[in-house]
Design an enzyme around this catalytic site. Structure first.
Site, PDB file in Angstrom:
ATOM      1  N   HIS A  72       0.831  -1.208   0.000  1.00 45.61           N
ATOM      2  CA  HIS A  72       0.000   0.000   0.000  1.00 45.61           C
ATOM      3  C   HIS A  72       0.864   1.256   0.000  1.00 45.61           C
ATOM      4  CE1 HIS A  72      -4.227  -1.450   1.383  1.00 45.61           C
ATOM      5  NE2 HIS A  72      -3.655  -2.325   0.576  1.00 45.61           N
ATOM      6  N   TYR A 200      -9.417   5.262   8.109  1.00 48.47           N
ATOM      7  CA  TYR A 200      -9.625   5.461   9.544  1.00 48.47           C
ATOM      8  C   TYR A 200     -10.598   6.625   9.684  1.00 48.47           C
ATOM      9  CZ  TYR A 200      -5.234   2.813  10.323  1.00 48.47           C
ATOM     10  OH  TYR A 200      -4.251   1.846  10.346  1.00 48.47           O
ATOM     11  N   PRO A 292      -4.691  -0.652  18.855  1.00 47.69           N
ATOM     12  CA  PRO A 292      -4.468  -1.107  17.480  1.00 47.69           C
ATOM     13  C   PRO A 292      -4.439   0.003  16.423  1.00 47.69           C
ATOM     14  CG  PRO A 292      -6.692  -1.651  18.205  1.00 47.69           C
ATOM     15  CD  PRO A 292      -5.966  -1.127  19.398  1.00 47.69           C
ATOM     16  N   LYS A 296       0.619  -1.090  15.171  1.00 44.87           N
ATOM     17  CA  LYS A 296       2.034  -1.167  15.556  1.00 44.87           C
ATOM     18  C   LYS A 296       2.405  -2.412  16.367  1.00 44.87           C
ATOM     19  CE  LYS A 296       3.398   2.359  13.472  1.00 44.87           C
ATOM     20  NZ  LYS A 296       3.914   1.954  12.171  1.00 44.87           N
ATOM     21  N   TYR A 384       3.861   5.855  10.372  1.00 43.23           N
ATOM     22  CA  TYR A 384       3.018   4.751   9.892  1.00 43.23           C
ATOM     23  C   TYR A 384       3.851   3.680   9.196  1.00 43.23           C
ATOM     24  CZ  TYR A 384      -1.360   2.587   8.397  1.00 43.23           C
ATOM     25  OH  TYR A 384      -2.409   1.710   8.236  1.00 43.23           O
TER      26      TYR A 384
END
Ligand code: APR
Ligand code: PHB
Length: 389
Positions: A72, A200, A292, A296, A384
């Site tokens: 991604h 998200y 979550p 990580k 990220y």
């Protein structure tokens, strides 16, 4: 039995540690309370940092991950009608790999026998002994017999509830903890994802996440109060709620289907210091938990075992005692940065039951800033994809 390193727990941390040591010719044995099938039945997050995929590649175990995983280049933060894309590829030159933790675990388990990594499943009453002396050992029960493994080091990769952390005396330890006033209700279904990238979403009714395992399998979550029960959420109610929280655009591409799995997990931030005591070292969830948001948990377990394997290899190959002594500080420096990121993303994207109008305005201001600032997006992107080792 005698070995160089006895590992407690065959989750991703214990398995990866075992392989990294075996690759350098160090003897390691894993004792695990559960069966292999039980471990492979657990559904966990599925976004791998480059540090994690690099470790799989280094071991020559990345083939299935590259064939079946989905690289991604970005993900989205949604707030009401607004969709902010974080272009992690352009901002960091890196990608993340969407590949389930269950699959990582399976790849590591499948390669164990060939590489001389012994895993003893269904070991009951595992107990650690003499961890602060020079001759530590562990005992366990299997098939009605008590067994003993003597080792140079014991490595506690036995998750949050395992016995290893409890061996470090309270007088030398500090535990830091934050428990969040909500959980995540997750659903896994064999339907195509609603978007090719993760979303998200911060919604009036609470957080939602659209994720995936493959082009035909989706994973979704919603924030729920802690006293909610899975039975309160028949599939239709959950799909309806996801459609509302993810917004009309995502909802229009959402395919519904029967739940393969549905469960509620509480959210927690937790760090235990130090991560070494004598000849016992902790790695992964046994030493720390992240909420979550940001995925990580697995990645942090992988960076721990990277540092830990280097320290143990240094000890056996170069008689380097310093590296063992320095393991805890080195691992914790990265742990705290991941804790920070997971906590901030959790605060930014959830509705807190005790949050007031000011808190909400701060979220909106934060999201406005992120939407308008390449610097802010870069900060999120570099966390990220994973901070350097
Ligand atoms: N004896 C032997 N094994 C044990 C014991 C015990 N008393 N207690 C726990 N274990 C085993 C568990 O059965 C499990 O297989 O230790 C293993 C720990 O694995 P995980 O919980 O997966 O933890 P870890 O390997 O640190 O992986 C971290 O997994 O938990 C997720 O979100 C977390 O993604 C993160 C990653
Ligand atoms: C998941 O796919 O399970 C997942 C993805 C991203 C997260 C958490 C979980 O931040």
């Amino acid at each position: 039995m005698r070995t160089q390193v006895a590992i407690i727990g065959a989750g991703p941390a214990g398995l990866m540690l075992g392989h990294l040591l075996r690759a350098e010719g160090i003897d390691a044995v894993i004792v695990e309370r559960a069966s292999a099938d039980y471990i492979l039945g657990r559904i966990r997050a599925g976004v791998l940092e480059r540090t994690t995929t690099d470790l799989m590649d280094r071991l020559g175990l990345g083939a299935r991950m590259h064939a079946q995983g989905l690289p991604h280049d970005g993900f989205h933060l949604a707030d009401g009608e607004r969709l902010i894309r974080i272009d992690i590829g352009a901002l960091t030159g890196r990608q993340v790999m969407v590949y389930g933790q269950t699959e990582v675990t399976r790849d590591l388990m499948d390669a164990a026998i060939d590489r001389g990594l012994e895993i003893i499943y269904q070991a009951a009453n595992v107990a650690l002994h003499d961890v602060d002396g020079n001759a530590p050992y562990l005992t366990y029960e299997k098939d009605g017999t008590i067994h003993r493994i003597d080792a140079d080091f014991l490595c506690g990769c036995d998750g949050f509830h395992g016995p290893s952390r409890k061996m470090i005396p309270a007088s030398v330890a500090t535990a830091y903890e934050k428990v969040y006033p909500f959980g995540w209700l997750g659903i896994l279904a064999d339907v195509p994802p609603c978007n090719h990238e993760l979303i998200y979403a911060n919604h009036d009714r609470g957080f939602a996440l659209a994720s995936m395992r493959s082009e035909t399998r989706s994973r979704y979550y919603i924030q729920v109060p802690l006293d909610e029960r899975v039975e309160d959420w028949p599939d239709d109610r959950l799909w309806d709620e996801l459609a509302i929280r993810l917004g009309p655009e995502a909802a229009s591409h959402m395919t519904r289907g029967p739940a393969l799995e549905k469960s509620i997990a509480p959210l927690r931030s937790f760090v235990f210091e130090p991560m070494r005591h004598g000849r016992l070292m902790l790695a992964g969830d046994s030493a720390h938990i992240v909420p979550p948001t940001g995925a990580k948990g697995l990645n942090l377990a992988m960076s721990d075992v990277h540092y830990l394997s280097e320290a143990i290899i240094g000890y056996f190959h170069r008689n380097d005692r310093e590296a063992i002594a320095g393991y805890s500080d080195k691992a914790l420096a990265r742990v705290w940065k991941s804790e920070r990121f997971s906590w901030q993303l959790t605060k930014l994207m959830h509705r807190f039951p005790d949050g007031d109008a000011f808190d909400r305005r701060m979220q909106v201001a934060d999201l406005d800033y992120i939407a308008s600032s390449v610097a802010a997006q870069t900060t999120i992107a570099e966390n990220y994809v994973g901070l350097p080792l």
